[in-house]
Scaffold this active site. Sequence first.
Site, PDB file in Angstrom:
ATOM      1  CG  LEU A  71      -1.742   1.506   1.415  1.00  0.00           C
ATOM      2  CD1 LEU A  71      -2.934   0.887   0.261  1.00  0.00           C
ATOM      3  CD2 LEU A  71      -3.142   1.152   2.645  1.00  0.00           C
ATOM      4  CG  ASN A  72       2.626   4.893  -3.099  1.00  0.00           C
ATOM      5  OD1 ASN A  72       3.129   5.788  -1.822  1.00  0.00           O
ATOM      6  ND2 ASN A  72       2.700   5.696  -3.941  1.00  0.00           N
ATOM      7  CE  LYS A  74       6.692   8.984   1.203  1.00  0.00           C
ATOM      8  NZ  LYS A  74       8.377   8.872   0.724  1.00  0.00           N
ATOM      9  CG  ASN A  95      10.051   0.581  13.220  1.00  0.00           C
ATOM     10  OD1 ASN A  95       9.378   0.697  11.882  1.00  0.00           O
ATOM     11  ND2 ASN A  95      11.106  -0.655  13.110  1.00  0.00           N
ATOM     12  N   GLY A  97      10.882   7.670  10.572  1.00  0.00           N
ATOM     13  CA  GLY A  97      11.556   7.801  11.477  1.00  0.00           C
ATOM     14  C   GLY A  97      11.003   9.085  11.711  1.00  0.00           C
ATOM     15  NE  ARG A 103       7.896  13.758   7.316  1.00  0.00           N
ATOM     16  CZ  ARG A 103       8.735  13.795   8.028  1.00  0.00           C
ATOM     17  NH1 ARG A 103       9.297  14.328   9.801  1.00  0.00           N
ATOM     18  NH2 ARG A 103      10.026  12.083   8.308  1.00  0.00           N
ATOM     19  CE  LYS A 136      15.640  10.633   9.466  1.00  0.00           C
ATOM     20  NZ  LYS A 136      15.417  10.514   8.065  1.00  0.00           N
ATOM     21  CD  GLU A 139      21.119  -3.415  18.254  1.00  0.00           C
ATOM     22  OE1 GLU A 139      21.234  -3.601  19.203  1.00  0.00           O
ATOM     23  OE2 GLU A 139      19.693  -3.234  18.645  1.00  0.00           O
ATOM     24  CG  ASP A 182      17.354  -2.932  16.165  1.00  0.00           C
ATOM     25  OD1 ASP A 182      16.680  -1.741  16.285  1.00  0.00           O
ATOM     26  OD2 ASP A 182      17.573  -2.894  15.099  1.00  0.00           O
TER      27      ASP A 182
END
Length: 412
Positions: A71-72, A74, A95, A97, A103, A136, A139, A182
């Site tokens: 699924l896109n 954007k 998870n 950024g 956004r 950002k 691990e 992680d």
Amino acid sequence: MPKALDGIRVLDLTQYEAGPSCTQMLAWLGADVIKIEAPGGEPGRTALSDKRGEDAWFFLLLNSNKKGVTLNLKAPRGRAMFEDLVKTADVVVENMGPGAMERLGLGYESLKKLNPRLIAASVKGFGSTGPYADYKSFEWIAQAMAGAMSMTGSPDGPPTKAIGGLADTGAGLHTAIGGLADTGAGLHTAIGILAAIVQRHATGVGQQIEVAQQEAVVNLLRIHLRESYTTGKPAPRQGNRSAAAAPSNIYRCRPGGSNDYVFVHCATAEMWKSLVTILGRPELADDPRYADRRDRVQFIDEIDAMIETWTEKHTKHEALEILAGAGIPCGAVLDSNEVLADPHMKARGMITELEHPRRGKYPMPANPVRMSASPTDVVRAPLLGEHNAEIYGRLLGYGDKELEQLRKEGVI
């Protein structure tokens, strides 16, 4: 037989390790986990593969028992489809950024309006508040920032990547519900989700959950902070030795390969007596100089040499059988191939065989959580978009023509 999380639907927007390890645990426990990837796949699917264009072992190991769709998010149509899925879901896990969900117009406040019962969980490097919120993380970044690297390695060597505390605290987390950062963050997130599901039974509403990798590692390593409390100094690097017990170290075994070692940890007086008897030094059992494990630390070089003189005459498996059989905590240093073939792990079903359409047969670690009324099955990770028709047909009522049009438009 019913599963513990039957009826719980999870939308999985995670990638790489921290998020997928969380949703994999929920899937193992019976939740209907729908992994949603961009039409090109999540980065961990192929970017880390040993064969160009093939699903990576990294991906297969972290995404078993899930359904897979593309699924896109954007694209306006893709975002609308996701919002329709949210209305049917219990949990959303991501998870991405910092700020990515906001956004996309899919932050918690927006999702909550669509489904007040929704539990929205986020795994971040440093969380959504504080001076590091926009940084950002991966691990090793979290390990560095949480103190794990500073405590790991040889005393005369540099800070080192760690998985310290993973066995003890990781097992504790599995019971309550790594990489250190992680997987630790993933399991903490799973705990939060399960707690929120329980609370929702009483309140009828969902909530937002956030786990920061840095904070998860600090929690996993909290017992190692005691040095700061005791001396006011940073916890030192100690290699494989313990500052509070002896013997506690790895020892070379025959024939001397890179992983031909055993780890021995002698915690009590009875263990010490059994050990020195096996080593042919029974007179040390009642020697007051060696009476307490802390007392023995001052003789550690002598003790280590004595133990290694014995272990070098045995293979690591022989040493394990003799020492562990006598009640002395001992572990052979198994390499990754030995772990996958370990007869104990196979006998317990922790290593099971799966078959992938392209990769063929492979051994797969299973769920370490054992529940008497909810056994776990292990199913291979999904191919990219493998369940598009099933999920979009069952949950959104889309037929073949609509799905084909969505493919042409790049939405799925």
